[in-house]
Design a protein around this motif. Structure first.
Motif, mmCIF file in Angstrom:
data_model
loop_
_atom_site.group_PDB
_atom_site.id
_atom_site.type_symbol
_atom_site.label_atom_id
_atom_site.label_comp_id
_atom_site.label_asym_id
_atom_site.label_seq_id
_atom_site.Cartn_x
_atom_site.Cartn_y
_atom_site.Cartn_z
ATOM 1 N N UNK A 38 0.071 4.978 14.853
ATOM 2 C CA UNK A 38 0.299 4.686 13.445
ATOM 3 C C UNK A 38 -1.053 4.581 12.755
ATOM 4 N N UNK A 39 -1.041 4.778 11.453
ATOM 5 C CA UNK A 39 -2.292 4.903 10.715
ATOM 6 C C UNK A 39 -3.116 3.616 10.732
ATOM 7 N N UNK A 45 -13.315 18.816 12.896
ATOM 8 C CA UNK A 45 -12.023 18.673 12.229
ATOM 9 C C UNK A 45 -11.320 17.460 12.827
ATOM 10 N N UNK A 46 -11.005 16.475 12.005
ATOM 11 C CA UNK A 46 -10.420 15.228 12.496
ATOM 12 C C UNK A 46 -8.999 15.073 11.982
ATOM 13 N N UNK A 47 -8.029 15.115 12.891
ATOM 14 C CA UNK A 47 -6.626 14.941 12.533
ATOM 15 C C UNK A 47 -6.332 13.454 12.438
ATOM 16 N N UNK A 48 -5.971 12.987 11.252
ATOM 17 C CA UNK A 48 -5.733 11.566 11.034
ATOM 18 C C UNK A 48 -4.260 11.193 11.152
ATOM 19 N N UNK A 49 -3.437 12.126 11.614
ATOM 20 C CA UNK A 49 -2.003 11.861 11.718
ATOM 21 C C UNK A 49 -1.654 11.186 13.043
ATOM 22 N N UNK A 106 -3.557 10.236 3.780
ATOM 23 C CA UNK A 106 -4.174 9.517 4.884
ATOM 24 C C UNK A 106 -5.620 9.941 5.084
ATOM 25 N N UNK A 107 -5.886 11.246 4.994
ATOM 26 C CA UNK A 107 -7.264 11.691 5.201
ATOM 27 C C UNK A 107 -8.179 11.226 4.070
ATOM 28 N N UNK A 155 0.857 -1.179 0.000
ATOM 29 C CA UNK A 155 0.000 0.000 0.000
ATOM 30 C C UNK A 155 0.895 1.232 0.000
ATOM 31 N N UNK A 156 0.445 2.309 -0.640
ATOM 32 C CA UNK A 156 1.254 3.520 -0.623
ATOM 33 C C UNK A 156 1.098 4.254 0.701
ATOM 34 N N UNK A 157 0.036 3.966 1.432
ATOM 35 C CA UNK A 157 -0.082 4.375 2.825
ATOM 36 C C UNK A 157 -0.803 3.236 3.526
ATOM 37 N N UNK A 158 -0.138 2.640 4.483
ATOM 38 C CA UNK A 158 -0.642 1.401 5.067
ATOM 39 C C UNK A 158 -1.799 1.653 6.030
#
Length: 261
Positions: free
Chosen positions: A159-160, A135-139, A188-189, A94-97
């Motif tokens: 981690x994501x 507002x949701x920070x997904x980091x 990610x978002x 995946x390019x972002x897991x």
């Protein structure tokens, strides 16, 4: 003098020739003396690359000549020195897991909101329908600690891959609100927004281009602190200037850290 152009870009698009494309990108980036990291996966491409303006623009022109990447948009910033030590092109699952294979952004994106509209909503305190905004920070938590939007929800994920579980534990925080998910560069978002819609949340948007595009287009309104980036600069201020203190050496050496978005 800010002579190094830094770009961050990604696109969810089916890639069936990853190995061949990897070699072509290796050859091209080395010929242009670029440094950074490019990830290729069946779901798409994710890249952070830096070099002279002419070299970076030449690389983007070549990449966009491939029909799959013709509309690839890059977030741009400048630095006085090269923030990467090497050029890596890696093949990944995946390019972002996220470890959630049902989420396939190439099959259809969640709706997005541009930076100017988000700023206007935050200025007025609600969306255009009068609904409250979540507002949701997904980091990851350590990124959030460097800076985030005022009042943003932070689930302190490490981690994501922890995001799906966190969503199911905290979804009541989002009920009845217009949710805007955001991250550094948008990747990610985007996955997070699709998952939230699949989990039954009706009004979910992703911030187009993430924090970096927001900084680029409207500056630091409603944002407090800086934005962590996974290269030798460490953080960027809302004017996109670097604020490195040298603490990011690990990120600059670890390609899996460098390529978050």
């Amino acid at each position: 003098m800010q002579e190094i152009l830094n770009i961050a870009a990604y696109k969810f698009v089916p890639i069936e020739d990853s190995a061949t494309l990897r070699e072509a990108l290796r050859t091209r980036t080395h010929a242009l003396a670029l440094k950074g990291t490019i990830l290729l996966a069946p779901e798409g491409i994710n890249l952070f690359v830096a070099g002279t303006e002419a070299a970076v623009e030449s690389f983007l022109d070549g990449l966009r000549a491939d029909a799959r990447f013709a509309d690839l948009e890059a977030k741009k910033s400048w630095s006085a020195a090269q923030p990467f030590r090497r050029m890596l092109v890696k093949l990944k699952r995946e390019i972002i897991r996220m470890d959630h294979p049902a989420i396939q952004p190439a099959d259809g994106r969640a709706p997005s909101i541009d930076a100017a509209t988000l700023k206007r909503w935050l200025d007025q305190g609600h969306d255009d329908a009068g609904k409250s905004i979540a507002l949701l920070d997904t980091r990851n938590a350590f990124e959030v600690d460097h800076g985030s939007f005022e009042g943003a929800i932070d689930w302190r994920i490490r981690k994501f891959t922890e995001f799906p579980k966190a969503l199911r534990s905290h979804r009541e925080q989002l009920a009845g609100k217009t949710v805007v998910s955001f991250c550094t560069g948008g990747i990610r978002c985007e996955k997070a927004a699709i998952l939230m819609r699949e989990e039954g949340l009706a009004d979910v948007l992703q911030l187009e281009g993430g924090i970096l595009k927001y900084f680029e287009e409207v500056g630091g309104a409603h944002y407090r602190g800086e934005c962590f980036v996974f290269d030798g600069r460490e953080t960027l201020a809302p004017d996109l200037s670097a604020r490195s203190n040298g603490a990011s050496a690990r990120a600059a050496e670890d390609p899996d850290l460098m390529i978050k978005g």
